[in-house]
Design a protein around this motif. Structure first.
Motif, PDB file in Angstrom:
ATOM      1  N   ALA A  10     -28.429 -58.784 -13.943  1.00  0.00           N
ATOM      2  CA  ALA A  10     -27.970 -58.776 -15.218  1.00  0.00           C
ATOM      3  C   ALA A  10     -27.482 -58.541 -16.364  1.00  0.00           C
ATOM      4  O   ALA A  10     -26.730 -58.488 -16.767  1.00  0.00           O
ATOM      5  CB  ALA A  10     -29.728 -59.567 -16.220  1.00  0.00           C
ATOM      6  N   HIS A  11     -27.113 -57.278 -15.594  1.00  0.00           N
ATOM      7  CA  HIS A  11     -26.103 -56.072 -16.550  1.00  0.00           C
ATOM      8  C   HIS A  11     -25.716 -54.805 -15.708  1.00  0.00           C
ATOM      9  O   HIS A  11     -27.175 -53.448 -15.145  1.00  0.00           O
ATOM     10  CB  HIS A  11     -26.565 -55.643 -18.170  1.00  0.00           C
ATOM     11  CG  HIS A  11     -25.735 -54.310 -19.065  1.00  0.00           C
ATOM     12  ND1 HIS A  11     -24.749 -54.806 -19.114  1.00  0.00           N
ATOM     13  CD2 HIS A  11     -25.969 -53.023 -18.635  1.00  0.00           C
ATOM     14  CE1 HIS A  11     -23.995 -53.580 -19.809  1.00  0.00           C
ATOM     15  NE2 HIS A  11     -25.500 -52.536 -19.769  1.00  0.00           N
ATOM     16  N   THR A  12     -24.519 -54.962 -15.555  1.00  0.00           N
ATOM     17  CA  THR A  12     -24.546 -53.338 -14.174  1.00  0.00           C
ATOM     18  C   THR A  12     -22.576 -52.545 -15.055  1.00  0.00           C
ATOM     19  O   THR A  12     -22.155 -54.089 -16.041  1.00  0.00           O
ATOM     20  CB  THR A  12     -23.917 -53.825 -12.627  1.00  0.00           C
ATOM     21  OG1 THR A  12     -24.324 -52.349 -12.280  1.00  0.00           O
ATOM     22  CG2 THR A  12     -22.322 -54.775 -12.418  1.00  0.00           C
ATOM     23  N   HIS A  13     -22.089 -51.784 -14.779  1.00  0.00           N
ATOM     24  CA  HIS A  13     -21.557 -51.165 -14.833  1.00  0.00           C
ATOM     25  C   HIS A  13     -20.627 -50.755 -13.595  1.00  0.00           C
ATOM     26  O   HIS A  13     -20.905 -49.088 -13.115  1.00  0.00           O
ATOM     27  CB  HIS A  13     -21.575 -49.962 -15.690  1.00  0.00           C
ATOM     28  CG  HIS A  13     -21.412 -50.272 -16.676  1.00  0.00           C
ATOM     29  ND1 HIS A  13     -21.176 -50.977 -18.202  1.00  0.00           N
ATOM     30  CD2 HIS A  13     -23.197 -49.369 -16.996  1.00  0.00           C
ATOM     31  CE1 HIS A  13     -21.708 -51.299 -18.674  1.00  0.00           C
ATOM     32  NE2 HIS A  13     -22.746 -50.761 -18.808  1.00  0.00           N
ATOM     33  N   PHE A  14     -19.756 -51.763 -12.671  1.00  0.00           N
ATOM     34  CA  PHE A  14     -18.541 -50.915 -11.770  1.00  0.00           C
ATOM     35  C   PHE A  14     -18.066 -49.677 -11.579  1.00  0.00           C
ATOM     36  O   PHE A  14     -18.031 -48.627 -10.892  1.00  0.00           O
ATOM     37  CB  PHE A  14     -18.193 -52.094 -10.884  1.00  0.00           C
ATOM     38  CG  PHE A  14     -18.892 -53.446 -10.791  1.00  0.00           C
ATOM     39  CD1 PHE A  14     -19.993 -53.267  -9.806  1.00  0.00           C
ATOM     40  CD2 PHE A  14     -17.674 -54.284 -10.739  1.00  0.00           C
ATOM     41  CE1 PHE A  14     -20.470 -54.560 -10.095  1.00  0.00           C
ATOM     42  CE2 PHE A  14     -19.002 -55.590  -9.794  1.00  0.00           C
ATOM     43  CZ  PHE A  14     -20.152 -55.721  -9.861  1.00  0.00           C
ATOM     44  N   ILE A  39     -22.437 -57.631 -25.134  1.00  0.00           N
ATOM     45  CA  ILE A  39     -22.688 -55.669 -25.656  1.00  0.00           C
ATOM     46  C   ILE A  39     -23.985 -55.219 -25.075  1.00  0.00           C
ATOM     47  O   ILE A  39     -25.363 -55.735 -25.242  1.00  0.00           O
ATOM     48  CB  ILE A  39     -22.381 -56.773 -27.153  1.00  0.00           C
ATOM     49  CG1 ILE A  39     -22.536 -55.434 -27.799  1.00  0.00           C
ATOM     50  CG2 ILE A  39     -23.247 -57.394 -27.661  1.00  0.00           C
ATOM     51  CD1 ILE A  39     -21.706 -55.110 -28.967  1.00  0.00           C
ATOM     52  N   HIS A  40     -24.269 -54.058 -25.372  1.00  0.00           N
ATOM     53  CA  HIS A  40     -24.884 -52.474 -25.485  1.00  0.00           C
ATOM     54  C   HIS A  40     -25.610 -52.777 -27.504  1.00  0.00           C
ATOM     55  O   HIS A  40     -24.536 -52.832 -28.227  1.00  0.00           O
ATOM     56  CB  HIS A  40     -24.412 -51.279 -25.822  1.00  0.00           C
ATOM     57  CG  HIS A  40     -24.126 -51.331 -23.968  1.00  0.00           C
ATOM     58  ND1 HIS A  40     -22.772 -51.452 -23.804  1.00  0.00           N
ATOM     59  CD2 HIS A  40     -24.377 -51.115 -22.961  1.00  0.00           C
ATOM     60  CE1 HIS A  40     -22.450 -51.093 -22.493  1.00  0.00           C
ATOM     61  NE2 HIS A  40     -23.357 -51.480 -21.700  1.00  0.00           N
ATOM     62  N   VAL A  41     -26.999 -52.900 -27.740  1.00  0.00           N
ATOM     63  CA  VAL A  41     -27.211 -53.292 -28.816  1.00  0.00           C
ATOM     64  C   VAL A  41     -28.271 -52.114 -28.841  1.00  0.00           C
ATOM     65  O   VAL A  41     -29.723 -51.892 -27.815  1.00  0.00           O
ATOM     66  CB  VAL A  41     -27.876 -54.353 -29.193  1.00  0.00           C
ATOM     67  CG1 VAL A  41     -28.804 -54.692 -30.108  1.00  0.00           C
ATOM     68  CG2 VAL A  41     -26.453 -55.594 -28.746  1.00  0.00           C
ATOM     69  N   ALA A  43     -26.885 -55.571 -24.179  1.00  0.00           N
ATOM     70  CA  ALA A  43     -28.009 -54.995 -23.434  1.00  0.00           C
ATOM     71  C   ALA A  43     -29.328 -54.233 -24.184  1.00  0.00           C
ATOM     72  O   ALA A  43     -28.757 -53.533 -25.141  1.00  0.00           O
ATOM     73  CB  ALA A  43     -27.232 -54.093 -22.439  1.00  0.00           C
ATOM     74  N   HIS A  44     -29.589 -53.628 -23.432  1.00  0.00           N
ATOM     75  CA  HIS A  44     -31.567 -52.823 -24.042  1.00  0.00           C
ATOM     76  C   HIS A  44     -31.803 -53.408 -25.258  1.00  0.00           C
ATOM     77  O   HIS A  44     -33.343 -53.412 -25.079  1.00  0.00           O
ATOM     78  CB  HIS A  44     -30.578 -50.952 -24.331  1.00  0.00           C
ATOM     79  CG  HIS A  44     -29.816 -50.586 -22.920  1.00  0.00           C
ATOM     80  ND1 HIS A  44     -30.111 -50.587 -22.333  1.00  0.00           N
ATOM     81  CD2 HIS A  44     -28.074 -50.557 -23.181  1.00  0.00           C
ATOM     82  CE1 HIS A  44     -29.641 -50.260 -21.019  1.00  0.00           C
ATOM     83  NE2 HIS A  44     -28.098 -50.061 -21.601  1.00  0.00           N
ATOM     84  N   CYS A  45     -31.746 -53.371 -26.238  1.00  0.00           N
ATOM     85  CA  CYS A  45     -32.545 -53.499 -27.138  1.00  0.00           C
ATOM     86  C   CYS A  45     -33.487 -53.175 -27.711  1.00  0.00           C
ATOM     87  O   CYS A  45     -34.622 -53.156 -27.791  1.00  0.00           O
ATOM     88  CB  CYS A  45     -32.030 -55.147 -27.449  1.00  0.00           C
ATOM     89  SG  CYS A  45     -30.954 -56.387 -28.029  1.00  0.00           S
ATOM     90  N   ASN A  47     -29.122 -53.196 -13.867  1.00  0.00           N
ATOM     91  CA  ASN A  47     -29.839 -51.444 -13.618  1.00  0.00           C
ATOM     92  C   ASN A  47     -28.453 -50.697 -14.212  1.00  0.00           C
ATOM     93  O   ASN A  47     -28.182 -49.753 -14.041  1.00  0.00           O
ATOM     94  CB  ASN A  47     -29.001 -51.488 -11.624  1.00  0.00           C
ATOM     95  CG  ASN A  47     -27.572 -52.225 -11.980  1.00  0.00           C
ATOM     96  OD1 ASN A  47     -26.528 -52.365 -12.561  1.00  0.00           O
ATOM     97  ND2 ASN A  47     -27.766 -52.456 -10.420  1.00  0.00           N
ATOM     98  N   ASP A  48     -27.761 -51.475 -15.321  1.00  0.00           N
ATOM     99  CA  ASP A  48     -26.403 -50.362 -15.917  1.00  0.00           C
ATOM    100  C   ASP A  48     -25.962 -49.210 -15.026  1.00  0.00           C
ATOM    101  O   ASP A  48     -25.409 -48.961 -15.140  1.00  0.00           O
ATOM    102  CB  ASP A  48     -27.546 -49.821 -16.665  1.00  0.00           C
ATOM    103  CG  ASP A  48     -27.092 -49.326 -18.177  1.00  0.00           C
ATOM    104  OD1 ASP A  48     -25.830 -50.215 -18.118  1.00  0.00           O
ATOM    105  OD2 ASP A  48     -27.378 -48.593 -18.937  1.00  0.00           O
ATOM    106  N   GLY A  49     -25.388 -49.851 -13.500  1.00  0.00           N
ATOM    107  CA  GLY A  49     -24.826 -48.903 -13.064  1.00  0.00           C
ATOM    108  C   GLY A  49     -25.621 -48.423 -11.931  1.00  0.00           C
ATOM    109  O   GLY A  49     -24.964 -47.561 -11.459  1.00  0.00           O
TER     110      GLY A  49
HETATM  111 ZN   LIG Z   1     -24.248 -50.514 -19.738  1.00  0.00          ZN
END
Ligand SMILES: [Zn+2]
Length: 446
Positions: free
Chosen positions: A65-69, A223-225, A260-262, A311-313
């Protein structure tokens, strides 16, 4: 294509485990499933295209659901000087230097190595968040080409931020807008777009307003929150309100938006996320690595907030993220009742599939059912204890390894068969990536 000799894990509602079953794929969809003998009789012409699962588990591909290639080249890289003492220092001394060192070629290979990793570990849909401040224009096309080359499915965006000056903020907005319109025109079932924003703490009111105005109608944001307290304190200082309230004021929240995160949001912010139908993603490996705290994912889920697993990368081996989530909340709260298997599955399976369907509405994802996208993996897992639909999450948590994925199929196309990649040239990608990453590291310290 007829997949025979399979133990199907449907991840339907209710989840079912069906032994000695078969799965019939037609083009990019699952057309039928049933007992193996029935399907063999029903589709005799499929003989030429029969794939023997040899008794392995056959289940839907994983979703991230959330990654950074763009973060792939950080692997093994040393940060000069003392180790960063907190997350703001990690951003400044690692990520905001690494992303500036990326060229379009680096962006391509950084994405490709992640996509190779995803195919090998059975992750077939990914939601990416990209940054390359010195190669903004066209960067999403470069990633899109890599995604199409891989045969996987991805939703892309560029992270708009004010940290690199007004010109780059404008270029980031333009890149999102351009790619969103392109994705709408192309209607490619492998590609989707959303509007990327870094985080409240690097976005001025003026830029947030510009993003809202420029974003094509019906667009969501990514967006990261409140990944760290700094995001909340910055928002309070800038606007007198907390991050989620601030974003709501600029029309950023909604049922197509991912926060993302919260981790450091308060009760009112959680309530606003629920009421606006905004998605939250949880990345426990990243949160532990950055020592930013543990999000109250169980509280959010109980409130009715849609929490997913990203997995945030980190590696695209989603079961690693399952295991970390399962252990993290127990350790953080010193309570073994926290984050049970069903909670993890609710995030990683049910909610991730629902989120992916926002961006890929053409057919259901994350489930083995007639009509769903044919995104399927084979897992060479032979349980040493009874396996049921009810205890499957605990088999995944304590027994599955991502290396047990032997075959990966996305949109009906076999991308990896018996651990051999059929489309991506892993040897070439690995060698080229190592060469490019070495140069990125030189620019990083220089
Ligand atoms: Zn991230």
């Amino acid at each position: 294509m007829l997949i025979t000799n399979a133990t199907l894990v449907t991840w339907g509602n209710p989840n079912q485990i069906l032994e000695n079953h078969a799965l019939y794929l037609e083009e990019d969809r699952i057309a039928d499933l049933g007992p193996a003998a029935d399907l063999r009789a029903k589709y005799p012409d499929a003989d030429a295209q029969r794939l023997d699962a040899r008794g392995q588990l056959v289940m839907p591909g994983n979703i991230c659901a959330h990654t950074h290639f763009y973060g792939a080249f950080a692997r093994g890289m040393a940060i000069p000087g003392d180790p960063p003492k907190d997350f703001p220092e990690i951003l400044e001394r690692l990520w905001w230097k690494l992303d500036k060192a990326l060229t379009p070629d680096d962006v391509r290979y950084s994405a490709l190595v992640c996509l190779v990793d995803a195919v090998k570990h059975g992750t077939t849909t990914l939601i990416d968040h990209h940054a390359s401040p010195n190669a903004i224009n066209g960067s999403l096309d470069v990633i899109a080409e890599a995604v199409l080359q891989s045969g996987l499915r991805a939703c892309l965006c560029y992270e708009v931020t004010d940290r690199d000056g007004p010109e780059r903020a404008k270029a980031g907005i333009a890149e999102n807008v351009r790619f969103i319109y392109k994705a709408r025109r192309d209607k490619n079932p492998y590609l989707a777009a959303t509007f990327g924003l870094h985080a409240s703490l690097t976005l001025s009111d003026k830029t947030l307003e510009a993003c809202r105005v420029e974003a094509p109608g019906e667009t969501g944001f990514h967006i990261h929150v409140a990944e760290h307290e700094a995001d909340e304190y910055d928002s309070l200082k800038k606007s007198g309100t907390r991050v989620v309230d601030r974003l709501e004021k600029f029309g950023i929240l909604g049922p197509r938006t991912i926060t993302a995160h919260c981790i450091h949001i308060d009760h009112r912010e959680a309530e606003r996320l629920r009421e606006t139908g905004t998605w939250v993603t949880h990345q426990p490996r990243s949160n532990m690595n950055n020592a930013v705290g543990a999000a109250d994912v169980e509280g959010l889920l109980r409130l009715g907030v849609k929490v997913c697993l990203g997995n945030d990368g980190f590696s695209n081996a989603m079961w690693e993220e399952w295991k970390t989530a399962y252990l993290y909340h127990k350790a953080a709260h010193r309570d073994p009742r926290r984050a049970g298997g069903y909670t993890i599955a609710e995030m990683a399976v049910t909610n991730n599939a629902a989120l992916a369907s926002v961006f890929f509405p053409q057919a259901p994802l994350g489930v083995l059912a007639p009509g769903a996208f044919a995104d399927v993996i084979f897992v060479d897992y032979h349980p040493t204890t009874p396996l049921t639909a009810g205890n499957l999450p605990w088999h995944i948590l304590f027994g599955f390894e991502s290396s047990m994925v032997t075959t990966t199929i996305a949109s009906g196309k076999v991308l990896m068969k018996d651990r051999q990649l059929l489309f991506l040239d892993e040897v070439e990608i690995t060698a080229k990536s190592r060469e490019l990453a070495g140069k990125v590291w030189e620019r990083f310290v220089g």
